[in-house]
Design a protein around this motif. Structure first.
Motif, PDB file in Angstrom:
ATOM      1  N   SER A 246      -5.229 -30.707  -9.147  1.00 13.99           N
ATOM      2  CA  SER A 246      -5.492 -30.391 -10.549  1.00 13.99           C
ATOM      3  C   SER A 246      -5.888 -31.601 -11.381  1.00 13.99           C
ATOM      4  O   SER A 246      -6.643 -31.477 -12.345  1.00 13.99           O
ATOM      5  CB  SER A 246      -4.278 -29.691 -11.173  1.00 13.99           C
ATOM      6  N   ARG A 250      -9.355 -31.370 -13.410  1.00  9.55           N
ATOM      7  CA  ARG A 250      -9.361 -31.402 -14.880  1.00  9.55           C
ATOM      8  C   ARG A 250     -10.428 -32.363 -15.403  1.00  9.55           C
ATOM      9  O   ARG A 250     -11.164 -32.053 -16.332  1.00  9.55           O
ATOM     10  CB  ARG A 250      -7.975 -31.796 -15.388  1.00  9.55           C
ATOM     11  N   LYS A 253     -13.940 -30.849 -14.654  1.00  5.92           N
ATOM     12  CA  LYS A 253     -14.172 -29.711 -15.556  1.00  5.92           C
ATOM     13  C   LYS A 253     -14.481 -30.192 -16.975  1.00  5.92           C
ATOM     14  O   LYS A 253     -15.426 -29.717 -17.618  1.00  5.92           O
ATOM     15  CB  LYS A 253     -12.926 -28.819 -15.552  1.00  5.92           C
ATOM     16  N   ASN A 254     -13.691 -31.155 -17.466  1.00 10.28           N
ATOM     17  CA  ASN A 254     -13.922 -31.699 -18.806  1.00 10.28           C
ATOM     18  C   ASN A 254     -15.316 -32.310 -18.923  1.00 10.28           C
ATOM     19  O   ASN A 254     -16.049 -32.058 -19.890  1.00 10.28           O
ATOM     20  CB  ASN A 254     -12.874 -32.766 -19.141  1.00 10.28           C
TER      21      ASN A 254
END
Length: 312
Positions: A246, A250, A253-254
């Protein structure tokens, strides 16, 4: 590229979501691409199949073992370097105009887990090393034996996502006071009493993950790579990234959604998101068949984004 050379690399690492990943690059026969995690060459091999005689692929890997499997192909250049230096190397090779696609598979190669002496796995009793580049930086043994208890607790909590990080750090410090922890087995023995029997293997894997991330400075390196990838991509170029936990996901994705690592959404006066990238489709996960055939694919997430054309 000879047949024997291809076969010798098959067992190094089974590429995850191979066709989906390479399809995501939307390869042009005359394009220029960078595979930032060459490993056993699985993704690179597939990219080269789709390149014409004028296309070119740069394969990055800082591991000496990976370099041994580099292809003999005029369309391929092996770059023995950490992928945080992507932009520097593209300038060095005269690709100032940019590249058409960047691929990064952030998983640790099966080869690393299976080579006992590298110290990546608790399945073997081996020296606590875990360095991707064996000539650089501190080993896992140095981290385990020299870091303050509070720093160890932070690493285990943040990078291993272990709620019992403080108790684990305390157990490590207590054990090393008796004798330095030099091997994977000694580390596993030190933390095992804190882990529940039913989750022992999963949590041990997280302890080793946390140390590997710290030893190789993986989160900082990933941040630098993502920012560099956005800069080196041509408009219309693709960024394709496979993540396995994760923390990595993250950041990816950001960056793909907002153009920054913090995920701050910035909009123009018309409410349009000001980001150099456009995410394409939803996150892609391995199917049941692939997860059965390759258990290490279970936690994989594939994200694809395209660099927007410059606004007039």
């Amino acid at each position: 590229m000879c047949h024997n050379e291809i076969m010798s690399q098959e067992t190094y690492h089974i590429p995850v979501l191979l066709s989906e990943t390479v399809d995501g690059l939307n390869i042009r026969p005359d394009g220029v691409y960078a595979d930032l995690t060459f490993g056993g060459g699985g993704h690179s091999r597939e990219i080269l199949k789709r390149l014409g005689p004028t296309g070119h692929l740069y394969g990055f890997d800082q591991d000496l073992d990976a370099m041994k499997g580099a292809f003999r192909d005029g369309r391929f250049t092996f770059v023995r370097s950490n992928f945080r230096f992507l932009e520097n190397w593209m300038q060095y090779y005269g690709q100032e105009e940019g590249v058409d696609g960047v691929l990064a598979d952030l998983g640790v190669s099966s080869h690393h887990f299976d080579e006992a002496e590298r110290g990546f796995s608790f399945r073997f009793d081996a020296p606590l090393d875990m360095r991707m580049n064996q000539k650089a930086g501190r080993s896992a043994a140095a981290v385990v034996n020299e870091y303050a208890e509070e720093s160890l607790a932070d690493i285990l909590y943040l990078y291993g996502e272990l709620k019992q990080g403080r108790r684990l750090a305390s157990a490590i410090v207590k054990a090393r006071q008796a004798a330095p922890l030099r091997t994977t087995g000694e580390l596993a023995d030190a933390v095992r009493p804190i882990l529940g029997r039913e989750r022992e293997k999963k949590d041990l894997a997280k302890v080793f993950q946390a140390l590997r991330i710290e030893v190789n400075d993986e989160m900082h390196v990933l941040r630098e790579m993502l920012e560099a990838a956005v800069r080196v991509l041509k408009p219309g170029g693709r960024l394709v990234v496979l993540t396995y936990h994760s923390l990595e996901d993250r950041l990816v994705k950001n960056m793909m959604k907002t153009g920054n690592l913090e995920g701050r959404v910035q909009q123009d006066m018309f409410g349009r998101v000001l980001s150099p990238l456009r995410p394409l489709g939803k996150v892609i996960l391995p199917g049941e068949r692939e997860q059965l055939d390759n258990p290490r694919s279970r936690s994989a997430k594939l994200r694809i984004a395209e660099k927007k054309e410059a606004e007039a």
